[in-house]
Write a protein that holds these residues in place. Structure first.
Motif, mmCIF file in Angstrom:
data_model
loop_
_atom_site.group_PDB
_atom_site.id
_atom_site.type_symbol
_atom_site.label_atom_id
_atom_site.label_comp_id
_atom_site.label_asym_id
_atom_site.label_seq_id
_atom_site.Cartn_x
_atom_site.Cartn_y
_atom_site.Cartn_z
ATOM 1 N N TYR B 154 -40.775 -6.821 -16.690
ATOM 2 C CA TYR B 154 -41.011 -5.953 -17.847
ATOM 3 C C TYR B 154 -39.867 -5.939 -18.852
ATOM 4 C CZ TYR B 154 -45.162 -4.831 -15.406
ATOM 5 O OH TYR B 154 -46.375 -4.978 -14.807
ATOM 6 N N VAL B 155 -38.761 -6.623 -18.546
ATOM 7 C CA VAL B 155 -37.619 -6.616 -19.461
ATOM 8 C C VAL B 155 -37.758 -7.781 -20.441
ATOM 9 C CG1 VAL B 155 -35.121 -6.785 -19.684
ATOM 10 C CG2 VAL B 155 -36.116 -5.490 -17.787
ATOM 11 N N LEU B 156 -37.989 -7.447 -21.693
ATOM 12 C CA LEU B 156 -38.126 -8.471 -22.734
ATOM 13 C C LEU B 156 -36.773 -8.843 -23.326
ATOM 14 C CD1 LEU B 156 -41.183 -7.336 -24.896
ATOM 15 C CD2 LEU B 156 -40.898 -9.559 -23.796
ATOM 16 N N ALA B 157 -35.921 -7.866 -23.514
ATOM 17 C CA ALA B 157 -34.644 -8.116 -24.189
ATOM 18 C C ALA B 157 -33.612 -7.112 -23.720
ATOM 19 C CB ALA B 157 -34.814 -8.025 -25.703
ATOM 20 N N LEU B 158 -32.365 -7.523 -23.831
ATOM 21 C CA LEU B 158 -31.239 -6.660 -23.478
ATOM 22 C C LEU B 158 -30.170 -6.769 -24.548
ATOM 23 C CD1 LEU B 158 -30.658 -7.648 -19.722
ATOM 24 C CD2 LEU B 158 -31.719 -5.536 -20.565
ATOM 25 N N GLU B 159 -29.492 -5.659 -24.807
ATOM 26 C CA GLU B 159 -28.200 -5.728 -25.471
ATOM 27 C C GLU B 159 -27.176 -5.474 -24.375
ATOM 28 O OE1 GLU B 159 -26.792 -3.511 -29.374
ATOM 29 O OE2 GLU B 159 -26.329 -2.328 -27.587
ATOM 30 N N ALA B 160 -26.115 -6.263 -24.364
ATOM 31 C CA ALA B 160 -25.126 -6.099 -23.298
ATOM 32 C C ALA B 160 -23.737 -6.394 -23.842
ATOM 33 C CB ALA B 160 -25.433 -7.040 -22.132
ATOM 34 N N VAL B 161 -22.760 -5.760 -23.221
ATOM 35 C CA VAL B 161 -21.365 -6.081 -23.507
ATOM 36 C C VAL B 161 -20.896 -7.022 -22.404
ATOM 37 C CG1 VAL B 161 -19.032 -5.187 -23.765
ATOM 38 C CG2 VAL B 161 -20.982 -3.913 -24.697
ATOM 39 N N VAL B 162 -20.427 -8.187 -22.795
ATOM 40 C CA VAL B 162 -20.089 -9.238 -21.834
ATOM 41 C C VAL B 162 -18.665 -9.740 -22.079
ATOM 42 C CG1 VAL B 162 -22.501 -9.974 -21.608
ATOM 43 C CG2 VAL B 162 -21.032 -11.066 -23.329
ATOM 44 N N GLY B 163 -18.246 -10.648 -21.218
ATOM 45 C CA GLY B 163 -16.989 -11.375 -21.416
ATOM 46 C C GLY B 163 -15.786 -10.457 -21.579
ATOM 47 N N ARG B 164 -15.169 -10.503 -22.755
ATOM 48 C CA ARG B 164 -13.990 -9.677 -23.028
ATOM 49 C C ARG B 164 -14.319 -8.562 -24.021
ATOM 50 N NH1 ARG B 164 -9.701 -12.425 -20.782
ATOM 51 N NH2 ARG B 164 -10.137 -14.599 -20.291
ATOM 52 N N GLY B 165 -15.618 -8.240 -24.106
ATOM 53 C CA GLY B 165 -16.016 -7.118 -24.968
ATOM 54 C C GLY B 165 -16.987 -7.509 -26.069
ATOM 55 N N GLU B 166 -17.519 -8.723 -26.031
ATOM 56 C CA GLU B 166 -18.500 -9.143 -27.027
ATOM 57 C C GLU B 166 -19.843 -8.452 -26.756
ATOM 58 O OE1 GLU B 166 -15.859 -11.157 -25.387
ATOM 59 O OE2 GLU B 166 -17.427 -12.659 -25.031
ATOM 60 N N THR B 167 -20.463 -7.970 -27.821
ATOM 61 C CA THR B 167 -21.803 -7.393 -27.691
ATOM 62 C C THR B 167 -22.825 -8.461 -28.056
ATOM 63 O OG1 THR B 167 -20.969 -5.213 -28.260
ATOM 64 C CG2 THR B 167 -23.343 -5.565 -28.495
ATOM 65 N N VAL B 168 -23.760 -8.728 -27.163
ATOM 66 C CA VAL B 168 -24.759 -9.777 -27.411
ATOM 67 C C VAL B 168 -26.160 -9.206 -27.205
ATOM 68 C CG1 VAL B 168 -23.285 -11.724 -26.774
ATOM 69 C CG2 VAL B 168 -24.633 -10.568 -25.003
ATOM 70 N N ARG B 169 -27.106 -9.864 -27.876
ATOM 71 C CA ARG B 169 -28.521 -9.543 -27.669
ATOM 72 C C ARG B 169 -29.171 -10.748 -27.007
ATOM 73 N NH1 ARG B 169 -29.509 -4.754 -30.335
ATOM 74 N NH2 ARG B 169 -31.624 -4.883 -29.530
ATOM 75 N N LEU B 170 -29.838 -10.512 -25.894
ATOM 76 C CA LEU B 170 -30.490 -11.574 -25.135
ATOM 77 C C LEU B 170 -31.983 -11.273 -25.048
ATOM 78 C CD1 LEU B 170 -27.876 -11.598 -22.227
ATOM 79 C CD2 LEU B 170 -27.920 -13.108 -24.226
ATOM 80 N N GLY B 171 -32.794 -12.332 -25.002
ATOM 81 C CA GLY B 171 -34.235 -12.123 -24.911
ATOM 82 C C GLY B 171 -34.864 -12.001 -26.285
ATOM 83 N N ARG B 172 -35.975 -11.315 -26.378
ATOM 84 C CA ARG B 172 -36.784 -11.337 -27.605
ATOM 85 C C ARG B 172 -37.739 -10.161 -27.650
ATOM 86 N NH1 ARG B 172 -39.176 -14.014 -23.422
ATOM 87 N NH2 ARG B 172 -41.362 -13.426 -23.279
ATOM 88 N N ARG B 173 -38.381 -9.980 -28.791
ATOM 89 C CA ARG B 173 -39.428 -8.951 -28.915
ATOM 90 C C ARG B 173 -40.823 -9.560 -28.895
ATOM 91 N NH1 ARG B 173 -38.087 -3.691 -31.508
ATOM 92 N NH2 ARG B 173 -40.214 -3.681 -32.309
ATOM 93 N N THR B 174 -40.923 -10.876 -28.933
ATOM 94 C CA THR B 174 -42.236 -11.518 -28.982
ATOM 95 C C THR B 174 -42.816 -11.659 -27.567
ATOM 96 O OG1 THR B 174 -41.079 -13.629 -28.998
ATOM 97 C CG2 THR B 174 -41.829 -12.787 -31.114
#
Lengths: 452, 452
Positions: B154-174
């Motif tokens: 059920y998880v389409l997308a995530l925002e996460a803080v990774v690495g040394r503090g980078e904020t990334v968006r993974l996945g999609r809304r489609t």
């Protein structure tokens, strides 16, 4: 035991040439050093070991039906064909799973499952030819995915040759499991860049209830798009919702004389496989949505033979158009409610770049396949077609969509990937790629470009 | 805007102590340096940046309802609580998705979706307390997963803080998308070892048809297990198939006086939410399967209030037993057909190690939760309980199962992970971990042990 023959090394340039690319028009391909037809996982491991030692790229391939250039040869690579590893090793009706080698053709697996009253849902239009290994590599979709999901949703476990030739088993045979990272899911859709899949365990469903088909004729793409958005808004999850335009119907008629193209500019095909009254209600709702969106004609198909013919035409649209000249296939996917807007933008891209664009679409999940046509040998037309292609990619991203719904990035969508993904996300991809492919030999340069 | 407050640094040792562990009995935990209650993704990024610079471990946590020690503090770590980030940011009925912050409680999301005629399926027994962020971290399952899948589905997308503090968006809304690796799916179930999730986009379903409930009483675990295998073999995919034994029913009765434990040694609860006649047929099939497997009594529940009470008892079993003393919760998952054999082995493990084991189970997907009970303060009993726990883990692996179906590895199942996974597969895990966590700060040592 199937697939236990030994590897066959092919160096005949004519044979190799026929394996050097997939079906993506205009995607570049190089001259491979050799072709190996693997007969077993051990063959694959041996090839990978040697290539890792020598630093030779390995490009795995199934049936070569890909549409993004993902299986195209690199100069000096070893093409590793998995097509001879075509054994169905196990079908377990109680656990509802099948274990197959990567070279099994999608339709062959579906037929074998049907004999047990079981169903393997992912059904790309290439299902008569494409292999499960190739479907796994691209995370292939298809017609029924609007309700039943894509290849990754059905892959329980993989055996793969990774790294410098280690054979590993990822995933599980149980219904659930959370021991460690989902490396199985990570390999699905990785387009051969993280290893070579040598065995696949797929989840199966029980055979489903017969489908009801709803047919709608529309004057314009926009009206048909509005009908799709209306079905979605009504809360119906159809078991198929496909769009085919007159260009495609005409091409199919010219090839197979099915008499389809006389009645409509755009055809929508909806299906429901909900059992009993629920299915009746879904079909009725689809008819109403089609009518309210301006269908010139809409009805439940009384005759499932006729309905099957319409879906056959949908599946034949791509090869029918290909007969008429080079076709550059798009694969954008947008939020469902934006299907009408995206279809309008595709028409505009065709008009602005003076390019002929036919349309088929898995409209119900927002996955559109504009087919961009350029006469063979007309270089100016090809440049215009490429511009239209790029324009559609950019429009899909602008609408919150993605550049590839089910065909993969391969070579053709690399620009699109970089336009869609943030550089920090691409950096995560490279980190994973470098971690899992320390020798840098698995399909290098595909998907997100040459390693940095 | 919810969750936009600023981070609150807590250094009061008494407050920190109450956050230092989850609900896993006997899992060790250390003394954190500080607790930060994040109010926004920016807070999270700041904490991660500082910790990466200083080499301080970050242990993210939601509601602390985990059962494997995954959220337990490490000495000198920063505990990063996401519970204040509890906003439901968007519910889109047309695209059928919701966007939430990680601290949203599962039941709160389900209620909010229901107001739109929508349904978020994953329903762990902890749903009144556990958060979506925690559910994502462990890839939580639940009662309806036998038909509808687990959190990752059920998880389409995530925002996460990774690495040394980078904020990334993974996945999609489609609905579909294959641009790059499935890094979104990789983060699901990674138990905080690859980054901190700060926003989650989940796929929703339409509200479903009312369920029919089938109740079966059995004398023995083995008979109940045979009934489960029989339902599976009959091709029924129930919307729930839960097992509760007398120990659990008695504990619930002692707590809530529901009068459940008088009639059966083992209770099976089956449900079907198939609409119309299909649902009638499924319920009838389950009654027949229960009877043929030796049920002392089996019937369709005529009264859905009564049925709800039985499921409430199922959900209360764990806290009811916990009231009586420390409970070590197992979470093995075996192939469905082997549920009777695994239940027999659990009984044997209890007998051989003179340990009291109660049983609840998501029996329909082979996911068993033997609850191993040892009186508080009895060290010898504790040693025996630990041996029974290890024995059950080894038995599950021997039957082709997994050591954790839905609770995660955390600390308690690390031995099990190494027993289950090949060293080459563990090496792939380490490679991914090192690639995505270059500072080595995200929940280090959890899941597959200290980094090498």
């Amino acid at each position: 035991m199937p697939g236990n023959g030994s590897a066959r090394l092919v160096t005949d340039p004519d044979v190799i040439a026929s394996y050097a690319h997939d079906e993506a028009q205009w995607a570049p391909y190089g001259t491979p050093a050799a072709l190996v037809r693997a007969g077993s996982a051990r063959d694959v491991a041996r090839v990978v070991e040697v290539c890792a030692r020598l630093g030779v790229p390995v490009v795995p391939r199934g049936a070569g039906t890909g549409l993004s250039g993902g299986a195209n040869a690199l100069d000096g690579c070893v093409l590793l064909s998995l097509e001879a590893m075509d054994g169905i090793l196990e079908i377990d009706p109680v656990e509802r799973l099948a274990v197959v080698q990567p070279g099994v053709v999608n339709d062959d697996l579906r037929r074998a499952c049907a004999e047990h009253g079981l169903w393997y849902p992912p059904d790309p239009a290439s299902s008569p030819w494409s292999t499960i290994g190739g479907n796994v590599a691209t995370n292939a979709g298809g017609v029924c995915c609007v309700k039943y999901g894509v290849t990754r949703d059905y892959v329980l476990a993989l055996e793969a040759v990774v790294g410098r030739g280690e054979t590993v088993r990822l995933g599980r045979r149980t219904a659930k499991g959370v021991v460690g990272y989902d490396l199985c899911g990570l390999l699905v859709g990785s387009e051969g860049t993280l290893g070579v899949v040598t065995e696949i365990t797929v989840r199966l469903r029980g055979a489903r209830a017969p489908e009801r088909t709803v047919v709608g004729y529309f004057d314009t793409l926009r009206d048909a798009g509005a009908a799709v958005a209306s079905v979605t808004a009504a809360g119906v999850v159809p078991s198929a919702l496909e769009l085919v335009d007159r260009h495609c119907l005409q091409a199919v008629d010219q090839w197979r004389n099915m008499g389809l193209s006389a009645d409509a500019n755009v055809l929508l095909l909806g299906r429901s496989d909900a059992p009993g009254e629920a299915g009746e209600a879904e079909a009725d709702t689809m008819v109403r949505c089609f009518e309210e969106a301006g269908a010139t004609w809409s009805a439940r198909s009384a005759d499932e033979t006729e309905a099957e013919a319409l879906f056959a035409a949908r599946r034949l649209a791509y090869p029918a158009l290909e007969r008429l000249g080079p076709v550059l296939t798009e694969d954008v996917c947008v939020p469902r409610a934006l299907v009408p807007e995206m279809l309008a933008r595709i028409e505009r891209a065709g008009a602005e770049h003076d390019t002929h664009i036919a349309n088929i679409a898995h409209a119900g999940d927002g996955n559109l396949h504009p087919l961009i046509i350029a006469p063979a040998g007309d270089d100016a037309a090809r440049v215009r077609a490429q511009r239209a292609f790029d324009r559609i990619v950019d429009d899909a991203i602008a609408l919150g969509g993605t550049v590839t719904g089910e065909h993969g990035v391969g070579l053709l969508k690399r620009r699109g990937l970089h336009a869609e993904l943030d550089p920090a996300v691409v950096a995560l991809h490279r980190a994973v790629k470098n971690a899992l492919d320390p020798a840098g030999i698995f399909n290098p340069g595909k998907v997100f470009g040459p390693p940095t």
